[in-house]
Write a protein that holds these residues in place. Structure first.
Motif, PDB file in Angstrom:
ATOM      1  N   VAL A  21       7.029  -0.618 -16.606  1.00 53.86           N
ATOM      2  CA  VAL A  21       8.357  -1.274 -16.442  1.00 53.86           C
ATOM      3  C   VAL A  21       8.438  -1.338 -14.913  1.00 53.86           C
ATOM      4  N   GLY A  22       7.809  -0.970 -14.195  1.00 56.92           N
ATOM      5  CA  GLY A  22       7.979  -1.174 -12.620  1.00 56.92           C
ATOM      6  C   GLY A  22       6.973  -0.533 -11.958  1.00 56.92           C
ATOM      7  N   GLU A  23       6.543  -0.950 -10.717  1.00 55.16           N
ATOM      8  CA  GLU A  23       5.839  -0.295  -9.397  1.00 55.16           C
ATOM      9  C   GLU A  23       5.574   1.166  -9.860  1.00 55.16           C
ATOM     10  N   GLY A  24       4.683   1.673  -9.984  1.00 63.23           N
ATOM     11  CA  GLY A  24       4.386   3.067 -10.107  1.00 63.23           C
ATOM     12  C   GLY A  24       4.420   3.884 -11.449  1.00 63.23           C
ATOM     13  N   THR A  25       5.003   3.065 -12.267  1.00 64.74           N
ATOM     14  CA  THR A  25       5.110   3.676 -13.765  1.00 64.74           C
ATOM     15  C   THR A  25       4.301   2.746 -14.659  1.00 64.74           C
ATOM     16  N   THR A  26       3.893   3.599 -15.714  1.00 65.94           N
ATOM     17  CA  THR A  26       3.233   3.078 -16.816  1.00 65.94           C
ATOM     18  C   THR A  26       3.526   3.895 -18.138  1.00 65.94           C
ATOM     19  N   ALA A  27       3.180   3.193 -19.243  1.00 66.82           N
ATOM     20  CA  ALA A  27       3.781   3.795 -20.489  1.00 66.82           C
ATOM     21  C   ALA A  27       2.524   3.202 -21.487  1.00 66.82           C
TER      22      ALA A  27
ATOM     23  N   VAL B 188      -4.592   2.764 -17.189  1.00 71.21           N
ATOM     24  CA  VAL B 188      -3.714   1.809 -16.446  1.00 71.21           C
ATOM     25  C   VAL B 188      -3.346   2.432 -15.111  1.00 71.21           C
ATOM     26  N   SER B 189      -2.974   1.370 -14.080  1.00 76.92           N
ATOM     27  CA  SER B 189      -2.196   1.518 -12.984  1.00 76.92           C
ATOM     28  C   SER B 189      -1.688   0.683 -12.369  1.00 76.92           C
ATOM     29  N   ARG B 190      -0.331   0.767 -11.685  1.00 76.32           N
ATOM     30  CA  ARG B 190       0.352  -0.289 -11.363  1.00 76.32           C
ATOM     31  C   ARG B 190       0.918   0.421  -9.757  1.00 76.32           C
ATOM     32  N   LEU B 191       0.010   0.302  -8.861  1.00 78.80           N
ATOM     33  CA  LEU B 191       0.260   0.541  -7.536  1.00 78.80           C
ATOM     34  C   LEU B 191       1.102  -0.360  -6.759  1.00 78.80           C
TER      35      LEU B 191
END
Lengths: 111, 113
Positions: free
Chosen positions: B50-56, B66-69
């Protein structure tokens, strides 16, 4: 999310309007109707969505019955490029983040 | 705008190997998703962000990380691939939460032998 029922497949003639039905008799008041399609070997593509009013965009029209228990996606002039699996999805506008695609309706446009 | 792009398009792995699938979007979308599609199963949500730095976690998260750097990138990792992970993987993004229109990438076809 409410369950939807679509025919598994249908054919339509090139150049004619294609009317794709969807039943969603358990739809709740805050749930929208979404349509996506997936052309073979491609990612799904958003088409249109609506709550209770009829909607139209450059791709299609969405007709929702007054009781909201069913809807019809209309492709006004079907082309061979419209051959795809069409998914009718009912869900709230925001909240959970999953699109439940189901099996869809395989639409084949015939020359 | 390129929209949503995925790398690679095809990959063959042996059981136990690892790999990372890359998804990139140039629409400044907050939300990103990874789905897998198997014959007769439809699309199933693996993980989302749901945004940079967050995963679910989604419906079928086991065996994936997963990663969202960065806001524009969403990576899907398989640490130890299994034949059950043979599938077509689609990445998607949306401006707002999941009910908002999702834009999909072209897919990655992965085969695990």
């Amino acid at each position: 999310d409410a369950k939807t029922t679509q025919p598994p497949s249908m054919d339509c003639a090139e150049g004619r309007a294609a009317n794709l039905p969807c039943n969603h008799s358990t739809i709740s008041g805050n749930e929208y109707v979404y349509w996506y399609r997936q052309i073979h070997s491609q990612g799904p593509q958003y088409i249109i969505h609506g709550l209770k009013n009829n909607e139209t965009n450059e791709m299609a029209s969405l007709i929702i019955t007054e009781d909201r228990k069913s809807s019809t996606l209309i492709l006004p002039h079907a082309t061979l490029r419209d051959t795809a699996v069409y998914y009718c999805i009912v869900r709230v506008r925001y909240g959970n983040n999953r699109l439940a695609f189901g099996k869809g309706n395989q639409v084949v446009v015939i020359p | 705008n390129a929209g949503v792009t995925q790398t690679p398009k095809f990959r063959v792995l042996k059981t136990g190997q690892s790999m990372t699938l890359l998804c990139a979007q140039d629409m400044n979308h907050e939300y990103m998703y990874w789905y897998r599609q198997d014959p007769g199963m439809g699309l199933r949500l693996i993980h989302y962000s749901v945004g940079e730095g967050t995963t679910a976690k989604g419906e079928v998260p086991d065996g994936y990380n997963v990663s969202r750097l960065k806001k524009q990138n969403f990576l899907l990792g398989l640490e130890s691939a299994a034949p059950s992970q043979t599938s077509v993987y689609f990445c998607a993004s949306s401006l707002l939460a999941g009910g908002h229109e999702q834009f999909f990438g072209p897919g990655t076809r992965l085969t695990v032998l």
